[in-house]
Design an enzyme around this catalytic site. Structure first.
Site, PDB file in Angstrom:
ATOM      1  N   ARG A  92     -80.205 -60.448  94.373  1.00 28.16           N
ATOM      2  CA  ARG A  92     -80.218 -59.013  94.666  1.00 28.16           C
ATOM      3  C   ARG A  92     -81.520 -58.690  95.398  1.00 28.16           C
ATOM      4  O   ARG A  92     -82.598 -59.056  94.921  1.00 28.16           O
ATOM      5  CB  ARG A  92     -80.091 -58.161  93.391  1.00 28.16           C
ATOM      6  CG  ARG A  92     -78.758 -58.337  92.674  1.00 28.16           C
ATOM      7  CD  ARG A  92     -78.506 -57.245  91.666  1.00 28.16           C
ATOM      8  NE  ARG A  92     -78.210 -55.973  92.305  1.00 28.16           N
ATOM      9  CZ  ARG A  92     -78.124 -54.815  91.645  1.00 28.16           C
ATOM     10  NH1 ARG A  92     -78.341 -54.785  90.348  1.00 28.16           N
ATOM     11  NH2 ARG A  92     -77.844 -53.699  92.287  1.00 28.16           N
ATOM     12  N   ASP A 240     -86.543 -49.262  91.088  1.00 28.88           N
ATOM     13  CA  ASP A 240     -86.480 -50.687  91.388  1.00 28.88           C
ATOM     14  C   ASP A 240     -87.632 -51.136  92.272  1.00 28.88           C
ATOM     15  O   ASP A 240     -87.954 -52.318  92.298  1.00 28.88           O
ATOM     16  CB  ASP A 240     -85.149 -51.012  92.060  1.00 28.88           C
ATOM     17  CG  ASP A 240     -84.010 -50.993  91.055  1.00 28.88           C
ATOM     18  OD1 ASP A 240     -83.526 -52.072  90.702  1.00 28.88           O
ATOM     19  OD2 ASP A 240     -83.620 -49.900  90.609  1.00 28.88           O
TER      20      ASP A 240
END
Length: 348
Positions: A92, A240
């Site tokens: 990711r 994030d």
């Protein structure tokens, strides 16, 4: 009524044990992972999700990737460590904790290359466990700092899941909620369901409800109305990645929430462990944004909610500009504007 806390990540019987979050809230299933490939898949399909716990999972994945490696030379072992780290980094692209953890594991291997191969493997496992332990302490410290901005009886809106399921314990954005509960405070939490993967309703609402915390689920497009009714005193989200200027990448929809909070003059707080802060990325424009499959939007529950041939744009994250951020809450303290200057200070 409080129920047993869900544990998103454990190291047990020489395997990484993860709570499969794709099955929540309907099923509670723990799965063991014993290879780097299986860890990569768990991260990619979001059996494990949330930047901090992705980083911890990847650290264990490095050890699992070299555990059976038979090469006896130092150079061969380091090449294998780099290969595994490079591979796991492709799972990711947005969560900076992933790259931080992998870089740390690679550095530990390089710094201890004088050890035997067996000792090096043991050292890598020790480091993964240390990253795991550190995350628990970081989360509690974030919660303690955030709690100084809250008071009993507040209405708090959160988006997505930056809770205990996204970390190793407490969560980041939810840490002050758990600590408030310990103090006997009555916070009223509103959780956006968070389309398209519904982490706010399936994960945040689930874990807070099990902890006995007052939580109300709303659809994403109800946030403005709830704010206009005066029910929200603060917004707190996780993230994030934090760019050097204070721009933040978080789950898609966070940008819209920040705009609404600014309009209604509601503080917008970001809970961010220092590994999430990326001083090498100047602004949010340089943060890579993961795009995910169309099925998440139009076929979420095995039945099409739009024509099968529909064009779909499905970015997993958006970027909230630093101008919309009231403060970034780290384990080292609360950072306010000017972020470019003050984010650097916490690393000094």
């Amino acid at each position: 009524m409080m129920e047993e806390q869900l544990i998103p990540i454990q190291w047990k019987d020489d395997a990484l044990v993860l709570l499969d979050q794709t099955l929540l809230p309907n099923e509670i299933v723990y799965e063991s992972f014993k290879t780097a490939e299986s860890v990569w898949d768990a991260i990619q399909v979001m059996k494990v999700r949330g930047a901090p716990v992705i980083g911890v999972s990847a650290a264990y994945g490095v050890y699992l990737g070299v555990k059976e490696f038979a090469e006896s030379t130092e150079e061969g072992f380091m090449d294998e460590v780099r290969k595994v780290c490079t591979y796991l980094a492709t799972s990711r692209p947005t969560a900076v904790n992933l790259f931080w953890a992998l870089e740390r594991m690679e550095s530990v291997a390089a710094d201890n290359i004088h050890l035997s191969i067996s000792q090096l493997k043991d050292r890598l496992l020790e480091e993964a466990k240390e990253i795991h332990r550190e995350d628990e302490e970081i989360n509690r410290q974030i919660g303690e700092h955030a709690l100084t901005l809250f008071h009993d009886g507040m209405g708090v809106l959160t988006h997505c899941n930056a809770g205990a399921l996204a970390t190793t314990k407490y969560g980041t954005a939810t840490a002050p909620m758990y600590l408030a509960k310990e103090k006997g405070w009555d916070l009223k939490i509103f959780s956006d369901e968070t389309r398209p993967r519904l982490q706010g309703s399936t994960l945040t609402a689930l874990e807070l409800q099990r902890a006995g915390i007052d939580v109300t689920v709303i659809t994403d497009n109800m946030a403005a109305m709830v704010m206009s009714q005066g029910k929200i005193d603060a917004v707190i989200v996780g993230c994030d990645r934090v760019a050097a200027n204070g721009d933040i990448a978080n789950k898609i929809g966070t940008l819209g929430v920040s705009i609404l909070a600014k309009y209604y003059n509601i503080p917008f707080y970001v809970a961010a462990p220092t590994p999430t802060i990326d001083l090498k990325t100047p602004t949010g424009k340089e943060i890579p944004i993961e795009e995910r499959d169309a099925s998440e939007v139009i076929n979420r529950f095995g039945q099409y909610s739009a024509p099968k041939e529909s064009k779909v744009y499905n970015p997993a994250f958006d970027v909230t500009p630093h101008e919309n951020v009231t403060a970034i809450i780290t384990e080292k303290g609360i950072v306010k504007a000017p972020f470019t200057e003050n984010l650097k200070k916490i690393f000094q």
